[in-house]
Scaffold this motif. Sequence first.
Motif, PDB file in Angstrom:
ATOM      1  N   ALA A  37       0.823  -1.206   0.000  1.00  0.00           N
ATOM      2  CA  ALA A  37       0.000   0.000   0.000  1.00  0.00           C
ATOM      3  C   ALA A  37       0.862   1.262   0.000  1.00  0.00           C
ATOM      4  O   ALA A  37       1.710   1.432   0.864  1.00  0.00           O
ATOM      5  CB  ALA A  37      -0.902   0.010   1.221  1.00  0.00           C
ATOM      6  N   TRP A  39       0.279   4.249   0.774  1.00  0.00           N
ATOM      7  CA  TRP A  39       0.070   5.235   1.833  1.00  0.00           C
ATOM      8  C   TRP A  39       0.653   4.773   3.165  1.00  0.00           C
ATOM      9  O   TRP A  39       0.624   5.510   4.132  1.00  0.00           O
ATOM     10  CB  TRP A  39      -1.412   5.551   1.979  1.00  0.00           C
ATOM     11  N   ALA A  40       1.163   3.524   3.194  1.00  0.00           N
ATOM     12  CA  ALA A  40       1.662   2.967   4.459  1.00  0.00           C
ATOM     13  C   ALA A  40       2.624   3.898   5.208  1.00  0.00           C
ATOM     14  O   ALA A  40       2.532   4.010   6.432  1.00  0.00           O
ATOM     15  CB  ALA A  40       2.306   1.612   4.207  1.00  0.00           C
ATOM     16  N   ILE A  43       0.923   6.482   7.684  1.00  0.00           N
ATOM     17  CA  ILE A  43      -0.052   6.021   8.675  1.00  0.00           C
ATOM     18  C   ILE A  43       0.684   5.617   9.945  1.00  0.00           C
ATOM     19  O   ILE A  43       1.733   4.992   9.872  1.00  0.00           O
ATOM     20  CB  ILE A  43      -0.803   4.777   8.119  1.00  0.00           C
ATOM     21  N   VAL A  55      -5.892  10.605   5.100  1.00  0.00           N
ATOM     22  CA  VAL A  55      -4.533  10.580   4.552  1.00  0.00           C
ATOM     23  C   VAL A  55      -4.560  10.050   3.126  1.00  0.00           C
ATOM     24  O   VAL A  55      -3.945  10.626   2.220  1.00  0.00           O
ATOM     25  CB  VAL A  55      -3.615   9.680   5.433  1.00  0.00           C
ATOM     26  N   ILE A  56      -5.284   8.977   2.919  1.00  0.00           N
ATOM     27  CA  ILE A  56      -5.347   8.359   1.580  1.00  0.00           C
ATOM     28  C   ILE A  56      -5.919   9.356   0.574  1.00  0.00           C
ATOM     29  O   ILE A  56      -5.403   9.524  -0.533  1.00  0.00           O
ATOM     30  CB  ILE A  56      -6.198   7.074   1.638  1.00  0.00           C
TER      31      ILE A  56
END
Lengths: 341, 758
Positions: A37, A39-40, A43, A55-56
Amino acid sequence: MKLYEYIIRRLILLVFVLLAVSVLIFYLTRGFERGFAPWAPYINEKMTAEQIEEVIKAHGFDRPLHEQYFYWFRDVFNGEWGLTGTWGLGLPANRVFFNRFPRTVELAVFATILTISIGIPLGIISAVKNNKLPDHISRIIALAGYSTPSYWFGFLLQLVFFYYFSLWGLPNLPSSGAPSIATRITGLPILDGLLTGNLGFVWNEFVHLILPSISLSFISLGFLARIVRASMLEVLRQDYITMARSKGLRERVVIYRHALKNALIPAVTLTGIFFASLLGGAMITEYVFSWPGVGQAALLAVGQGDSNFILLYSLVFATIIVLANLAVDVAYAFLDPRIKY
Amino acid sequence: MNMKGIARNIMILISAVIILAAGLVGTVAYFITLPPPAGPVAMITGVIKDSATNVTISGATVAADGYVATSGPDGNYSLAVPLGTYTLAITAAGYQTYSTTVSATDAQTYTANALITKTPLPTPTFVTENKLVYEAGATFQWLDPHVSYYQYDYWILWHSVETLMWYNKSSATDLIPWLASSWTMVNETTYDFALRQGITFQDGTPFNATAVWFSLNRLFVMDGTSGTGVRGSQAAWMVQQLVDPDGDYFTALGADPSYDEDWVKSVLDLNFVEIIDNYTIRLNLATPTSQLLVILAGTWAGIVSPTETITKDYAYHAWNFAAEQQPQYNLTKYLVHMAGVGDTYFNLPETGWKFGTGAYYVESVDTSTYKIVLKAYNNYWGGPGNMNLPPTGKTRIATIEYIYTASFATRLLNLRQGASTAIAVSETDIYSVVDRDTWLDQGILQSIIAGVTVHGVVPTLNTWWIDFNTNVTNVDGSYKSWQPFSDWRIRMAVACAVNMTHMNIYVNNRLSILANNIVPPGTFPEGSYNPSITPTFSFNLTRTRELLEDAYANPLNSTDYDMYFYNGTEIPAGVVDNRFGTAYPKVVEIYVQSGANTFQQVLTTLTDNLNLITRSITGTRSGLEFRVVIVPGGQQYTLASRHQIDGYMGGWIADYNHVLNWLMPMYYSRGTYPSWNLWNVTGLDDLYDQAVAADEEGNFTRLVEISNQMNTIANELVMYMVWWHDTEYFTRSSWLKGWYVNPVYGVDLWSAMYYEQP
């Protein structure tokens, strides 16, 4: 075709190469939601489901991949490469990259100087003293160089030149790290130190560079020595060398003036590619020596799956490799008048 | 003979010489350690101890004119010698040679005990420079106390920025007034704090009521916005919940603020901090709570100098300082600028800051090497009773350097060489610094490096578990028909499938405390940690088999059983179908973060055990397979928050030391976090509401009682397979004295430490 036409054609091709690389890397870093992912890195474990979705959305990771690519492309044209994850302290990816890049350039330059200044003489000696003791020694060094894992050799250097030297009361070299940069002018720390007259910093930076540079050059000087040896042996068997010798020229003149220049062509290729690959950052060496270059950063970014930084890094690296290849090709033209483009 | 022949012969000659030399050395060595004499002998025996600690020393060599013995594990040695007078030379690694004369003139036993003294260590450079160098493989994130939400940052902040309340040295539950001199409860929602006088911030600004008003309101208006602009994601919610229980103002609590001037004014109108006089403030809460004091003791509630803060942030953002802040500082104008802004100068203060009252100020922060340099603040007030300073007569450490050194091998080398004072050692590297047997057998962290002490272990306020998701959804948000963990039998089967005691010792190097329920040791109020509430599972593969056999024979489904969605509505018939086996191959995925090596090892053992059983039950490899899936942490959190994964390795670190900070996220379906695993137990919700009521009344006995009830219910349901609570240990130079740690901080505090020859 004239040389400059050739260069222009290659530069135009570069644009397409970079586009292809960007599409490929973009897909690889952002295209797998469950596998990797993108966006990891943004996070943390204390975020709520709503904050994670925010955030995504904020990074556009919720859009279709092709849309994401064009948004990314648009932002890049505006000089916005996106933010890094926690490893990069959330700073813009381009700022992180270009803050660190001069350090990698320094390391690459020092390692290349060491490689050339040891590898080429070693290769020449091997060729001239073919199958004699110097050749055997040179072969052992070369073999050891390219068969030794760099992290292990780096640690060995630390153990000897940092730990044991200090235990024996000898002047020792720092094991890791780099001094903080006082003033930025050109961005290259040593050059800036010299320009500002901060010789203390220059010396400090220099001693921190020694072990990582040796560690890096040890891998490549073996290759270089073997290439120089092989091409020297080939050149030394050429008729014009026999001719030179039969003219009564001294052996030194035969080797250095007549043989070496022609034998160096493959060495130039290797050195060019080696230097270019070092500009991409030596991940393992920078990790072992905590050298704050782009290699270390790339390792950290990959660990967190930070697609913004990886994209920038890959594109710059691709550019460097293409330009280095071009430079090598151009250098051929000067080294060997027979080569035309 | 040609040249090649000569070279070959030379090589043979060299080899022969080497072999002969080795033989000679061996022979000499053999005869130096003479065998026991044949004639009349005397026995010399004794015990060898450390002269300072009186601890017995094993492996010491006792030599007497060629006769040699070695001391055993109890420090005893025994040496048979021909009659005569001998000079015993006793040597041990790290000790000075000890000599004594023994006249063994008769065939009897003579005793020669020895107290041997350690070789004084050379003075490391960090001692002569009075500098502390700490090296870790981790980096900081953002250093603004009103932004940061990360343990490593807190470590720097604890040394630099102080709070109204703090902890009494090593106690996790004894809160004491710190920048406040005292506090009084005016009524259940109003507290008065008298502030200490004569304290100045590192920039010279006096500490007073205005600074408290400014700091806590700065925290409010920034609204927990991260350094990268994600709003409501940082620590501010802890203080915000005290004034905004309905979530009308702040993002993390549910609002969608406009962050304009009006909103800032409305936040200020909440009047959380009311200035009574220059050294007295009043805190006005929206609801009563016993959490106030612990929340005020967190770094997020750090009190900062308005002067330094405003000056640096105006310069950083290029706001018009001259126009807005002259001739007098206008705190409100600054706060309006900062509304919803998490990008502050103080996150990454490259040229340092002086905005705290603490023992050290930040001199520099290098964002590429990750090096942070702290310098001692000379006018530091010292904390109550000078608690935060070294004892009288000892010199405080002048400089602290936090350094990022990625490679553990390099860090260890730096520690051994004396280039660093302290290093971070992960649990998988622990035996590089401590003796394995002494730790596993005796529970003592005995350093194996001369001049290094390993302190600990200290319990920390966290818990790890396997989180069972009961409402798993597909990527498109639809409800999955395969809901393995909505079946108690499968949860229990998983929980019984691995020996956690064994795992903690042999995989986790005994570095955790096995958890009986969610609440860790040291949780406030006293009694919240209750190890007698034990899980209903224990390692029992027979039980695992029986449970899985039952689940196989009688699979759970929503046709024959009453099942409910998270929102409480009944799941229609045919939606859930937990059949597994050859005809219905199923997979259960348990996610774990990359880098969490110990967890991965335990989970692999767990799933291996389960798979062996399921294969024999279903008769096929794919009938029911348990898998460990390793992903980056952020990805796991995302998938968990979207309820897309069956189970995952979960953990919680207390935000602040209060049992409600455990009960809410773990058990309360209307709270912030449990939406991750979608448990909805009405009984637990009711109990949580009662817990909050008990807290508001200050009835701690009742609060603890409810906490116990909730933990009991959770254990019966197997809501979590609780694993363990972490402990910490600290690898430090033995020169570092006055060492202390508080479990709430999870890090050691260096301001009270000093150097002294070990």
